[in-house]
Motif scaffolding. Structure first.
Motif, PDB file in Angstrom:
ATOM      1  N   PHE A   1      -9.549 -12.395   4.769  1.00  0.00           N
ATOM      2  CA  PHE A   1      -9.849 -13.168   3.565  1.00  0.00           C
ATOM      3  C   PHE A   1      -8.620 -13.646   2.798  1.00  0.00           C
ATOM      4  O   PHE A   1      -8.727 -14.553   1.982  1.00  0.00           O
ATOM      5  CB  PHE A   1     -10.739 -12.343   2.622  1.00  0.00           C
ATOM      6  N   GLY A   2      -7.459 -13.032   3.015  1.00  0.00           N
ATOM      7  CA  GLY A   2      -6.264 -13.505   2.329  1.00  0.00           C
ATOM      8  C   GLY A   2      -5.671 -12.497   1.377  1.00  0.00           C
ATOM      9  O   GLY A   2      -5.263 -11.406   1.780  1.00  0.00           O
ATOM     10  N   HIS A   3      -5.653 -12.828   0.094  1.00  0.00           N
ATOM     11  CA  HIS A   3      -4.968 -12.012  -0.905  1.00  0.00           C
ATOM     12  C   HIS A   3      -5.839 -10.850  -1.377  1.00  0.00           C
ATOM     13  O   HIS A   3      -6.854 -11.054  -2.046  1.00  0.00           O
ATOM     14  CB  HIS A   3      -4.581 -12.888  -2.109  1.00  0.00           C
ATOM     15  N   VAL A   4      -5.414  -9.647  -1.036  1.00  0.00           N
ATOM     16  CA  VAL A   4      -6.109  -8.442  -1.476  1.00  0.00           C
ATOM     17  C   VAL A   4      -5.336  -7.812  -2.630  1.00  0.00           C
ATOM     18  O   VAL A   4      -4.142  -7.534  -2.506  1.00  0.00           O
ATOM     19  CB  VAL A   4      -6.240  -7.413  -0.333  1.00  0.00           C
ATOM     20  N   VAL A   5      -6.013  -7.601  -3.741  1.00  0.00           N
ATOM     21  CA  VAL A   5      -5.418  -6.874  -4.858  1.00  0.00           C
ATOM     22  C   VAL A   5      -5.968  -5.453  -4.832  1.00  0.00           C
ATOM     23  O   VAL A   5      -7.177  -5.245  -4.944  1.00  0.00           O
ATOM     24  CB  VAL A   5      -5.726  -7.536  -6.216  1.00  0.00           C
ATOM     25  N   ARG A   6      -5.077  -4.521  -4.636  1.00  0.00           N
ATOM     26  CA  ARG A   6      -5.456  -3.098  -4.659  1.00  0.00           C
ATOM     27  C   ARG A   6      -5.233  -2.624  -6.086  1.00  0.00           C
ATOM     28  O   ARG A   6      -4.113  -2.332  -6.498  1.00  0.00           O
ATOM     29  CB  ARG A   6      -4.596  -2.339  -3.649  1.00  0.00           C
ATOM     30  N   LEU A   7      -6.320  -2.553  -6.843  1.00  0.00           N
ATOM     31  CA  LEU A   7      -6.257  -2.273  -8.274  1.00  0.00           C
ATOM     32  C   LEU A   7      -6.421  -0.780  -8.529  1.00  0.00           C
ATOM     33  O   LEU A   7      -7.466  -0.199  -8.237  1.00  0.00           O
ATOM     34  CB  LEU A   7      -7.354  -3.063  -8.990  1.00  0.00           C
ATOM     35  N   LYS A   8      -5.358  -0.183  -9.077  1.00  0.00           N
ATOM     36  CA  LYS A   8      -5.325   1.266  -9.251  1.00  0.00           C
ATOM     37  C   LYS A   8      -5.083   1.598 -10.715  1.00  0.00           C
ATOM     38  O   LYS A   8      -4.366   0.885 -11.410  1.00  0.00           O
ATOM     39  CB  LYS A   8      -4.217   1.875  -8.390  1.00  0.00           C
TER      40      LYS A   8
ATOM     41  N   GLY B   1     -13.270   3.929  -5.357  1.00  0.00           N
ATOM     42  CA  GLY B   1     -12.773   5.024  -6.187  1.00  0.00           C
ATOM     43  C   GLY B   1     -13.096   6.385  -5.628  1.00  0.00           C
ATOM     44  O   GLY B   1     -14.074   6.577  -4.907  1.00  0.00           O
ATOM     45  N   LYS B   2     -12.233   7.337  -5.975  1.00  0.00           N
ATOM     46  CA  LYS B   2     -12.440   8.739  -5.612  1.00  0.00           C
ATOM     47  C   LYS B   2     -12.372   9.542  -6.900  1.00  0.00           C
ATOM     48  O   LYS B   2     -11.335   9.598  -7.558  1.00  0.00           O
ATOM     49  CB  LYS B   2     -11.373   9.218  -4.625  1.00  0.00           C
TER      50      LYS B   2
ATOM     51  N   ASP C   1      -8.484 -12.850  -3.582  1.00  0.00           N
ATOM     52  CA  ASP C   1      -9.633 -13.160  -2.736  1.00  0.00           C
ATOM     53  C   ASP C   1     -10.513 -11.919  -2.571  1.00  0.00           C
ATOM     54  O   ASP C   1     -11.717 -12.029  -2.368  1.00  0.00           O
ATOM     55  CB  ASP C   1      -9.163 -13.644  -1.357  1.00  0.00           C
ATOM     56  N   VAL C   2      -9.876 -10.770  -2.671  1.00  0.00           N
ATOM     57  CA  VAL C   2     -10.585  -9.488  -2.587  1.00  0.00           C
ATOM     58  C   VAL C   2      -9.919  -8.523  -3.576  1.00  0.00           C
ATOM     59  O   VAL C   2      -8.695  -8.507  -3.698  1.00  0.00           O
ATOM     60  CB  VAL C   2     -10.511  -8.875  -1.167  1.00  0.00           C
ATOM     61  N   VAL C   3     -10.736  -7.726  -4.259  1.00  0.00           N
ATOM     62  CA  VAL C   3     -10.205  -6.680  -5.122  1.00  0.00           C
ATOM     63  C   VAL C   3     -10.808  -5.351  -4.696  1.00  0.00           C
ATOM     64  O   VAL C   3     -12.029  -5.190  -4.683  1.00  0.00           O
ATOM     65  CB  VAL C   3     -10.525  -6.939  -6.615  1.00  0.00           C
ATOM     66  N   LEU C   4      -9.948  -4.433  -4.321  1.00  0.00           N
ATOM     67  CA  LEU C   4     -10.371  -3.071  -4.022  1.00  0.00           C
ATOM     68  C   LEU C   4      -9.970  -2.228  -5.227  1.00  0.00           C
ATOM     69  O   LEU C   4      -8.780  -2.035  -5.484  1.00  0.00           O
ATOM     70  CB  LEU C   4      -9.679  -2.544  -2.761  1.00  0.00           C
ATOM     71  N   TYR C   5     -10.946  -1.744  -5.978  1.00  0.00           N
ATOM     72  CA  TYR C   5     -10.617  -1.098  -7.246  1.00  0.00           C
ATOM     73  C   TYR C   5     -11.066   0.361  -7.299  1.00  0.00           C
ATOM     74  O   TYR C   5     -12.056   0.756  -6.705  1.00  0.00           O
ATOM     75  CB  TYR C   5     -11.195  -1.881  -8.424  1.00  0.00           C
TER      76      TYR C   5
ATOM     77  N   GLY D   1     -15.783  15.354  -7.021  1.00  0.00           N
ATOM     78  CA  GLY D   1     -17.114  15.516  -6.460  1.00  0.00           C
ATOM     79  C   GLY D   1     -17.626  14.293  -5.717  1.00  0.00           C
ATOM     80  O   GLY D   1     -18.699  14.310  -5.133  1.00  0.00           O
ATOM     81  N   ASP D   2     -16.861  13.193  -5.739  1.00  0.00           N
ATOM     82  CA  ASP D   2     -17.295  11.966  -5.073  1.00  0.00           C
ATOM     83  C   ASP D   2     -16.129  11.409  -4.272  1.00  0.00           C
ATOM     84  O   ASP D   2     -15.210  10.808  -4.817  1.00  0.00           O
ATOM     85  CB  ASP D   2     -17.758  10.933  -6.105  1.00  0.00           C
ATOM     86  N   HIS D   3     -16.163  11.645  -2.978  1.00  0.00           N
ATOM     87  CA  HIS D   3     -15.097  11.157  -2.107  1.00  0.00           C
ATOM     88  C   HIS D   3     -15.707  10.298  -0.998  1.00  0.00           C
ATOM     89  O   HIS D   3     -15.483  10.525   0.181  1.00  0.00           O
ATOM     90  CB  HIS D   3     -14.297  12.326  -1.525  1.00  0.00           C
ATOM     91  N   SER D   4     -16.460   9.286  -1.413  1.00  0.00           N
ATOM     92  CA  SER D   4     -17.129   8.421  -0.455  1.00  0.00           C
ATOM     93  C   SER D   4     -16.127   7.680   0.425  1.00  0.00           C
ATOM     94  O   SER D   4     -16.390   7.392   1.587  1.00  0.00           O
ATOM     95  CB  SER D   4     -18.013   7.411  -1.200  1.00  0.00           C
ATOM     96  N   TYR D   5     -14.962   7.372  -0.159  1.00  0.00           N
ATOM     97  CA  TYR D   5     -13.943   6.636   0.580  1.00  0.00           C
ATOM     98  C   TYR D   5     -12.697   7.501   0.725  1.00  0.00           C
ATOM     99  O   TYR D   5     -12.026   7.792  -0.258  1.00  0.00           O
ATOM    100  CB  TYR D   5     -13.585   5.333  -0.143  1.00  0.00           C
ATOM    101  N   SER D   6     -12.395   7.898   1.946  1.00  0.00           N
ATOM    102  CA  SER D   6     -11.165   8.636   2.187  1.00  0.00           C
ATOM    103  C   SER D   6      -9.991   7.678   2.087  1.00  0.00           C
ATOM    104  O   SER D   6     -10.159   6.451   2.152  1.00  0.00           O
ATOM    105  CB  SER D   6     -11.196   9.277   3.570  1.00  0.00           C
ATOM    106  N   GLN D   7      -8.787   8.218   1.959  1.00  0.00           N
ATOM    107  CA  GLN D   7      -7.610   7.359   1.889  1.00  0.00           C
ATOM    108  C   GLN D   7      -7.455   6.545   3.167  1.00  0.00           C
ATOM    109  O   GLN D   7      -7.050   5.379   3.128  1.00  0.00           O
ATOM    110  CB  GLN D   7      -6.357   8.201   1.650  1.00  0.00           C
TER     111      GLN D   7
END
Length: 262
Positions: free
Chosen positions: A88-95, A64-65, A38-42, A68-74
């Motif tokens: 939203f339900g099923h989140v796929v954390r794509l690494k 992504g990190k 339902d959501v992909v965080l890649y 020189g680009d760390h827009s999203y901290s952990q």
């Protein structure tokens, strides 16, 4: 809790390793997870073709990190993962690679557990093993290497990992991730152990269309990498197993021929 106007979906998270870059190197189980997302965080280095397997209704969020680009901290990524799962339900954390090989996957697993969101882990091919293999460099080989190290080239403090000093003393294959910027320092460590002639390979963007490889020895790999204009992302392979690479064997053959003619 059921959201108004939207079908309720159970909150759950899948930590998914995408492999080293080639989208065809993801597992079948991994593809099935993407198809049910339902959501992909890649992350960065995820091939766009993989996102084609995500349903049309799914939300795709780049977190992504890169250097020189760390827009999203952990911390932000962790929070997004939970919030999207609850809403939203099923989140796929794509690494990229494997979630548990310098992927901070366990930190995300722990955060999800703290918020009572179930997590499934789907391993990916780690670039540390898969990329040398694609280049016909085995990380172990009878008579050449009985073990291998996988080490980060740069720690969180920006220094060379202390483990590299220990690894350089061994006869093992040493694979260094995120170490290109520290190449000169890492080479100096191996030189201090008298390993000037130890074979080395540097592989840029392994398994992708931008893949580039340069082979040499500890004594000349810095110069060769500059000549080849090797850039990040790249991994370093130190060890006798590199001598099995076709390009390295060709260099040795040509060298022997010149010596013979002399």
């Amino acid at each position: 809790m059921k959201s108004k106007g939207r079908e309720y979906r159970e909150a759950r998270i899948t930590l998914l390793g995408a492999g080293p870059g080639d989208p065809e190197l993801i597992t079948l189980k991994g593809l099935k997870a993407l198809e049910s997302a339902d959501v992909v965080l890649y992350d960065a280095l995820i091939g766009d073709k993989l996102l084609d397997y995500v349903p049309a209704h799914a939300i795709k969020v780049y977190v992504g990190k890169r250097s020189g680009d760390h827009s999203y901290s952990q911390e932000v990524v962790n929070r997004l993962m939970i919030d999207y799962a609850l809403n939203f339900g099923h989140v796929v954390r794509l690494k990229g690679g494997d979630p548990f090989v310098f992927g901070r996957g366990y930190e995300e697993l722990e955060f999800a557990r703290q918020h009572d969101v179930p997590v499934t882990v789907i391993p990916g091919i780690s670039s540390s093993i898969g990329v040398p293999g694609l280049q016909q460099i085995p990380v172990t080989h009878r008579g050449l290497s009985e073990s291998f190290w996988v080490v980060t080239g740069t720690t969180a403090s920006g220094t060379v990992s202390k483990d590299i000093y220990i690894a350089a003393q061994s006869e093992a294959t040493v694979i260094v991730l995120m170490g290109l910027k520290k190449l000169s320092e890492i080479v100096a460590i191996f030189m201090s152990e008298g390993k000037h002639q130890l074979p080395v390979a540097i592989i840029q963007s392994g398994s992708t269309d931008n893949e580039k490889t340069v082979c040499g020895c500890v004594s000349d790999i810095v110069e060769k990498s500059k000549e080849a204009q090797i850039g990040a992302p790249a991994l370093l392979v130190f060890g006798e197993v590199v001598s099995l690479h076709p390009a390295f064997k060709k260099v040795i053959k040509n060298y022997a021929s010149v010596i013979g003619e002399g």
